[in-house]
Every structure is written in C-alpha cells, then in structure tokens.
Design an enzyme around this catalytic site. Structure first.
Site, short mmCIF file in Angstrom:
data_model
loop_
_atom_site.label_atom_id
_atom_site.label_comp_id
_atom_site.label_asym_id
_atom_site.label_seq_id
_atom_site.Cartn_x
_atom_site.Cartn_y
_atom_site.Cartn_z
N TYR A 1 -45.64 39.58 66.41
CA TYR A 1 -46.05 39.66 65.01
C TYR A 1 -45.29 38.63 64.16
O TYR A 1 -45.85 37.72 63.59
CB TYR A 1 -45.76 41.05 64.44
N HIS B 1 -53.36 45.52 57.43
CA HIS B 1 -53.23 44.93 58.77
C HIS B 1 -54.27 45.57 59.71
O HIS B 1 -54.97 44.86 60.44
CB HIS B 1 -51.81 45.17 59.30
N GLU B 2 -54.36 46.89 59.69
CA GLU B 2 -55.33 47.55 60.59
C GLU B 2 -56.76 47.18 60.22
O GLU B 2 -57.61 47.01 61.09
CB GLU B 2 -55.15 49.08 60.56
N GLU C 1 -52.77 40.24 67.09
CA GLU C 1 -51.73 40.79 66.21
C GLU C 1 -51.24 39.74 65.21
O GLU C 1 -51.05 40.03 64.03
CB GLU C 1 -50.54 41.32 67.02
ZN LIG Z 1 -52.11 45.33 64.88
#
Ligand SMILES: [Zn+2]
Length: 501
Positions: free
Chosen positions: A425, A331-332, A354
């Site tokens: 999210y 994700h990062e 996000e």
């Molecule tokens: Zn994030």
C-alpha cells in the site's frame, strides 16, 4: 607447540568476533527485536512457498458459467446449495474447484454422470478429461457460516456470504494452480471472471445485497422468499443479508445503481455522502465503471475492518472510531474500479489493485478536502516510509518488520501484515505520487485512464500497467520499475531528494 599457538590465536580471534557480534546485535537491535526479522528471513528462504508464481505470464482465463440454487436457513447460519458450473473448454485434465472456506461437497457429476471426486480441505478435484467442448460439473454443497465476525460469517444478525461455494481453479502456464493459503491478512485469492445466475431462498425479513443485479423476488408459503440474481464478469459472487439494514439508493449519470446500507441508521448519511463523492471522483479521474450495481455496506461492529468483494464495498461500524474511516471506506469503493472492473490475480500482484485503490482514495480526499490535505497525507506516508514505519491504520512508529523488501512480489512474501501494508500500500501510494510529479497532472491522469480503459473487463498484469504508462510517456517506465523492484534501503536513498523539503 606451533600448532597450539595457532589454535590459541584462532580461539582469541573467534572470541573477538563473538564479542563484536554480540555488541552489534545489541546496538543494532530493531525496536521489536530480532525474532520477527529472523523468522521473516527463514520463511523467505526455507518456509513453504505460498504459491509457485510467474506474475508476468499472460493470463489464460476460463470464464465459467455458474448456476447456483441456494437456501439460507436463517438462525443456524447454514447455506445449502446445488450448483452447476460449466467451463467453456478444458485445456488440462482434472478440474480443481477451490474451497476458500470450509464446506461439505457431495454428489459430484460431470455432464450428468456421477464421478468420484477427491475432496480435501482446500479443494475438490473433479476427474474430467481435457476437452474443447464445454464441460458441466454438478454438485451439492453445505456451508456453515461461522457465528463470528469473519469475512464469511453470521454475526449479529448479518450474514456475509463470501467464497461460500466451490470456485473454479486457475490455470497458469499449462498447470493448475494450487489454492492459495491464507496468512490471516490481505487477499489470498486467485480466480477468473465468471458469469452467474443465483437463486436464493431466505427468511422473508432479510434484505440481501450482492455482486449481481436482482432480477426477481417471489414470496414463498412459509414466510420465506426467493430472490434471483444475475452477475456478468465477476471474480466471485458474494451476498450480504440481514433484517436490520437502513438503506438509500441513487443512480449515477452513467447509469450505475448505487446502494448504501447501514446497520446503524445514524451512519447512513455520512456513508452515503462519502460514496457519492468517491464514485464521482473515480468516474472523473479514472473512468466510467461498466458494472450495473455497487453496494456500500456498513456491517456490525467487530466485523473485519473493511474489505472488497465484487460490486460490494464493506466496512465495520466501529471503523468510524478509527483515525481514518473516510480513507478506508473510499479505498474499498475504489476496488470497484481496481480489482473488480480492472481485475488482477490478487495473490500474484497484491500491489497492483491495492496500490491503485489506495492512491485513488487519496484522489477522492484531494477533491473533498483540498490539495493541502492530499499533500499532508503524502508527507505522513513519506515520513513513515523513510523511517521503515508501516502504513495507517497502524499507529505512527510501528515497524514495517522488513527493511529490504520490494513491492512487486506475490502475497505471502511477507509474513506479517505490517510488512504487507508497507510494501503493498504505502510504497505504491508514494510511487503514484512520484509518477504524478514526474509526468504532470495531465499526462498522469491519461496514464491512469489508459490503464483502466484498456483493461476493464479483464485480468491485468504488471505488463499492462507498464504498457499504459509507456503509451503516455515511455521515459517514465524506468521510474515505475525502480519503485516496484528496488530493495527498500536503496530505494529510500534514491527518492529522498524528491520528498524531503
Ligand atoms: Zn484494498
């Protein structure tokens, strides 16, 4: 007499209502009680607004040039620096520089002339008149990295310098925006792209990873060294340094230099494997990342979970002990595509970067572990979503705290991280899955690629996402809007048929 009778009737009616309300309050009581809900509603209507926002407005970016000479003083965790920042033009009077972390600022000059700047905790207001000519602000600053496992901090020998210098404010619809306030979760940041030349002197044993390309290294006499960096079109310039990193590097076919570094040598292999996989997935599914460098860093245990900075993906060593370390690491890394390459004003449209970064993480999981694993993750997200449970990493069953929210709202609309994760999210991941089902894979990935291609190197808004989708399938835009804007209780009913089998 008559009056007394009427009063008695009214009195008994009120008692009945009170009793009914009491029973309802007990019967309908949320798992974690009424207090969070009431607090949330109160803050929503009467609380201080984090920002006065117009998320659909066209950005009016300033692209400043920063020249920073910084000294990292080692053990004390102090960074002192001199900075020149030049804005190409100034459309408004009085230039604000945001101070996202506590720092001292002094010696402010405009085009070489000393001025009296107003320094408050949140920003420096430089008295300068609007001008079509470039304006240069010069200043000196001192930032003490707290000895804490915080986003900006010096913890177990690793210095994380993020938002460590004054950052030029953002203009919106003819006024300067106030520096966003933080609620202790998420990314309360607002900044335009900038270009950087940074000179850093540091203890010689430190390795530094940054948002830029290292362009030089010079030994100094006292066991220290000077490093120079350059970065083009980044939202801020961050650096992470420490003496104990183990690292591995590779260059992608497209030319990006990827570094994976870890405070624990034993973790390097798995971190590097995930990085290779994620970079490949995003390049294939979304597009080539135009930035020359990316560093994926494992920080000491206890350092804030996982987060993104320009050309940097950071996670804490103890993330490996959580349920889902792979998800949050990739994700990062996905933020190098959504947030960095295609930027957005995070505080205005937190759901934009996000949602896409998190859905991209699922695409990497799909490639690594197969379609079954992807579908299982969607099923879990749906079960949580339909029950008003917040997203992983919260345990299954944790309330989202806000049942009737929407996704396309600015940071600060939700006062708890449970609600923030749920709407920013989880609901967005389900939206992209639903759009993919509606469009089919071919058209869906064209939509993602179009959004990426059209917006790489700039700051995108909601309108840009809608445009990319409309260019591929105009009929799908209604579905996108439904997911962004429909109150949650209504939305769950609208989409349930497509998720429940
Ligand atoms: Zn994030």
């Amino acid at each position: 007499m008559r009056r007394g009778k009427r009063f008695l009737k009214l009195y008994s009616l009120m008692l009945t209502m009170l009793a009914t309300l009491t029973i309802l309050a007990v019967v309908l009581r949320p798992v974690d009680g009424w207090v969070p809900l009431l607090k949330q509603q109160y803050t929503l209507h009467f609380g201080p607004q984090v920002l006065n926002l117009h998320p659909l407005a066209t950005p009016t970016p300033t692209e400043p040039v920063y020249e920073i000479k910084a000294q990292f003083h080692g053990d004390s965790g102090l960074i002192s620096g001199q900075m020149n920042v030049t804005v190409p033009e100034l459309r408004l009077d009085g230039l604000p520089l945001y101070l996202y972390v506590p720092m001292q600022v002094y010696g402010v000059k405009v085009n070489g002339t000393a001025v009296k700047a107003q320094v408050s905790e949140g920003q420096v207001l430089v008295p300068v008149k609007k001008s079509t000519a470039p304006q240069t602000v010069t200043l000196t600053f001192r930032t003490q990295l707290p000895k804490a496992p915080s986003r900006t901090g010096y913890w177990q020998g690793v210095a994380t310098a993020s938002y460590w210098y004054p950052i030029v404010g953002v203009e919106r619809d003819g006024e300067w925006m106030k520096r966003p306030a933080t609620l202790g979760f998420g990314d309360p940041y607002l900044m335009d792209l900038g270009n950087y030349r940074v000179e850093l002197t540091t203890p010689g044993a430190f390795k530094w990873y940054s948002s830029g390309v290292q362009t030089g290294e010079q030994k100094l006499e006292d066991g220290r060294k000077m490093l120079t960096f350059q970065a083009q079109k980044v939202r801020n310039f961050a650096m992470v340094g420490g003496a104990g990193f183990a690292e591995t590097k590779y260059r992608t076919e497209e030319g990006m230099l990827v570094t994976v570094a870890s405070v624990a040598k034993a973790d390097l292999g798995r971190a590097a494997a995930l990085t290779r996989s994620a970079v490949k997935t995003y390049t294939q599914r979304i597009g080539t990342n135009p930035y020359p460098v990316l560093s994926v860093l494992e920080l000491p245990a206890g350092t804030i979970y996982a987060h993104e900075l320009p050309n940097l993906a950071l996670f804490a060593q103890d993330l490996w002990e959580y349920d889902d370390p792979e998800h949050w690491i990739v994700h990062e890394i996905a933020h190098a595509w959504f947030y960095n390459a295609v930027g957005n004003y995070e505080v205005e449209t937190p759901w934009l970067d996000e949602g896409l970064a998190d859905y991209a993480a699922l695409l990497d999981m799909e490639r690594r572990e197969g379609a079954g694993a992807y579908q299982a993750r969607i099923n879990d997200a749906w079960k949580r979503f339909a029950n008003n449970y917040t997203y992983s990493p919260y345990p299954y069953g944790t309330s989202n705290r806000v049942k009737t929210g929407k996704s396309a709202v600015p940071y600060g609309t939700y006062q708890t991280s449970q609600a923030h994760y749920y709407y920013t999210y989880q609901r967005m991941v389900l939206m992209y899955h639903d759009l993919r089902k509606l469009l089919g894979d071919e058209a869906f990935f064209k939509f993602l690629k179009q959004y990426y291609l059209k917006n790489a190197g700039r700051t995108a808004t909601r309108a840009d996402l809608e445009k990319a989708l409309a260019d591929i399938e105009p009929k799908a835009v209604g579905r996108l809007k439904m997911w962004l804007d429909t109150p949650n209780d209504e939305l769950i009913g609208n989409v349930a048929g497509r998720f429940q089998k």
